[in-house]
Write an enzyme that holds these catalytic residues in place. Structure first.
Site, mmCIF file in Angstrom:
data_model
loop_
_atom_site.group_PDB
_atom_site.id
_atom_site.type_symbol
_atom_site.label_atom_id
_atom_site.label_comp_id
_atom_site.label_asym_id
_atom_site.label_seq_id
_atom_site.Cartn_x
_atom_site.Cartn_y
_atom_site.Cartn_z
ATOM 1 N N GLY A 55 44.244 39.028 45.378
ATOM 2 C CA GLY A 55 44.831 39.234 44.058
ATOM 3 C C GLY A 55 45.389 40.632 43.887
ATOM 4 N N ASP A 56 44.696 41.632 44.443
ATOM 5 C CA ASP A 56 45.209 43.002 44.398
ATOM 6 C C ASP A 56 46.489 43.129 45.211
ATOM 7 O OD1 ASP A 56 43.040 44.262 42.853
ATOM 8 O OD2 ASP A 56 41.817 43.759 44.587
#
Length: 495
Positions: A260-261
């Site tokens: 997600g980052d």
């Protein structure tokens, strides 16, 4: 899209300290049915907003990280890890940041232990105000620890949201995005938690996720919401009923931590470069998929020395990182090479066979200039960026390394593969690669050629079908010693 030095990025959020303790487990504890993990090695990396900032810097971008750090060993370690790569603008933290420690065996996590996180974020500094007011693109990486909830931070972010792209990666324990942000990037479970009244029943399937994204876009007054769907990619909604689905390529990575980052950092970077939202989301999905394929967070290695961060192209795995990860796990590195101009069934057959010989396959790809020198001014038919993208899209290809020389000798010397796979019939010839591979104990192998398949034949058929009358240069026979040199010994030229 702009060229040259990428525009800068300001990341705002909670920096964490992540640790992996990796060892072996060969027996059970005598007093409990749990494995005994021995011979552990520790690897630390920045987590949360720190990881997002580091990944953006690894793309070659100037990154400023506005976060909260205290006067404790964990905060000092975060500073040491990040300072060579990003500009740190620290708010006071009264307490300790979160520390996350994973216990891992054979690439799998057995346990995660969290500590810290009781810190309270202090007032903004003048340096933080200046960084936020001057930001040209902002990524808010919220991990629910207080930075994104700080009142003055929110005031400044709301002011910038009407002027520059602001991407907000939300957290269930954090505040809602400020109005006017360009894109919000929850995952599907987070989206369902933010709008439990938006759908009836489980928030699964495109219809339910589309409804969630549309409701959240309107509720948050955001330009768009992109709900990430793991191996299914992402869904982009502008608040209406016609979302864009960005599919993800199939990957086999076991560690999705940090994906997600990677998605958020890639999307923010692409928006900074001038991409529209659909382009940025497609690029973010590609970058996140490549990140997982490379090994995810467990493959991130930050040693705190300037220059260590590879300037990898978003969405394309770095071949040297892939090789390092496979070697660290005791795997076999396979490489092959060629021009791969007009990819055909013979190429795919050879690539699949090469990948089956080991644990990763790196393709050494002739650059456009290299192809022109080898095959004439009419080649390549397909530019190197597109050839690399097509190769990278194949499940059997783990990474692509483009080289400019006439031969892959220098590329091979840098990669040092365990196996160099050649497609064709070289049974009666001495391959020059053999002597090079022998220097580090590698092996050259020849893979069967698929008869009747060649780029030249394919191009000739296309031109004849088009009826354009343009002749296709006649090449040497690709089925046997295509690139024979003096005395029948093949040269370094490759298909």
């Amino acid at each position: 899209m702009t060229r040259g030095t990428p525009p800068p990025l300001v990341v705002v959020g909670d920096a964490l300290l992540d640790r992996d303790l990796s060892g072996r487990a060969e027996r059970l504890c005598p007093d409990a049915p749990v494995p005994v993990v021995e011979a552990c090695t520790e690897r630390a990396r920045p987590g949360g907003a720190g990881l997002a900032a580091y990944l953006a810097a690894r793309d070659g971008r100037d990154v400023t990280l506005v976060t909260a750090l205290g006067d404790d060993p964990a905060s000092d370690r975060i500073r040491d890890l990040l300072q060579p790569y990003v500009r740190l603008v620290a708010l006071p933290l009264h307490g300790r940041p979160v520390e996350k420690t994973r216990i891992r065996v054979d690439g799998q996590s057995l346990l995660r232990v969290d500590s810290g996180g009781e810190g309270r974020v202090g007032a903004l500094t003048d340096a933080a105000r200046q960084a936020l007011r001057a930001a040209r693109t902002v990524l808010v990486s919220d991990y629910g620890r207080g930075v994104a909830a700080q009142p003055e931070v929110r005031e400044l972010l709301a002011a910038r949201a009407g002027v520059v792209p602001v991407v907000w990666d939300p957290h269930p324990q954090g505040p809602p995005p400020v109005p006017g942000v360009r894109l919000v990037t929850p995952n599907s479970s987070e989206a369902a938690g933010f709008a439990p009244d938006a759908v009836d029943g489980p928030a699964t399937g495109v219809r339910a996720v589309s409804r969630l994204a549309a409701v959240l876009a309107r509720r948050w007054r955001a330009t768009a919401v992109a709900v990430t769907l793991g191996r299914h990619g992402a869904l982009l909604s502008y608040g209406d009923g016609h979302p864009l689905v960005a599919p993800a390529p199939e990957v086999h990575g076991a560690d999705a931590c940090g994906a997600g980052d990677r998605f958020a950092s890639a999307v923010a970077g692409l928006l900074a470069d001038g991409a529209v939202l659909s382009e940025a989301v497609l690029g973010g999905v590609a970058a996140a998929s490549a990140f997982v394929a490379e090994g995810g967070a467990s493959a991130v290695y930050v040693d705190g020395r300037p220059g260590h961060a590879e300037r990898a192209r978003p969405g394309r795995p770095d071949p040297f990182e892939v090789v390092s990860r496979v070697r660290a796990a005791g795997g076999t590195v396979v490489a092959t090479g060629g021009c791969f101009d007009l990819l055909h069934a013979g190429h795919v057959s050879t690539l699949r066979a090469a990948r089956a010989l080991g644990d990763c396959l790196v393709v050494c790809l002739n650059s456009d200039e290299s192809v022109r020198r080898l095959k004439g001014p009419g080649r390549p038919f397909v530019p190197q960026e597109d050839r690399a993208k097509v190769l990278q899209a194949l499940e059997c290809v783990d990474a692509v390394l483009v080289f400019d020389e006439d031969t892959p000798e220098a590329a091979l010397d840098r990669l040092r593969p365990d196996v160099w796979a050649k497609g064709g019939d070289y049974a009666d010839a001495t391959l020059p690669e053999a002597a090079l591979l022998a220097r580090w104990g590698g092996q050259v192998v020849v893979l069967p050629y698929v008869d009747g398949r060649s780029t030249t034949n394919l191009a000739r058929v296309v031109c004849q079908s088009a009826g354009d009358g343009h002749p296709v240069p006649r090449a040497a026979d690709h089925r046997t010693r295509e690139h024979a040199g003096k005395g029948g010994v093949p040269t370094w030229r490759s298909r």
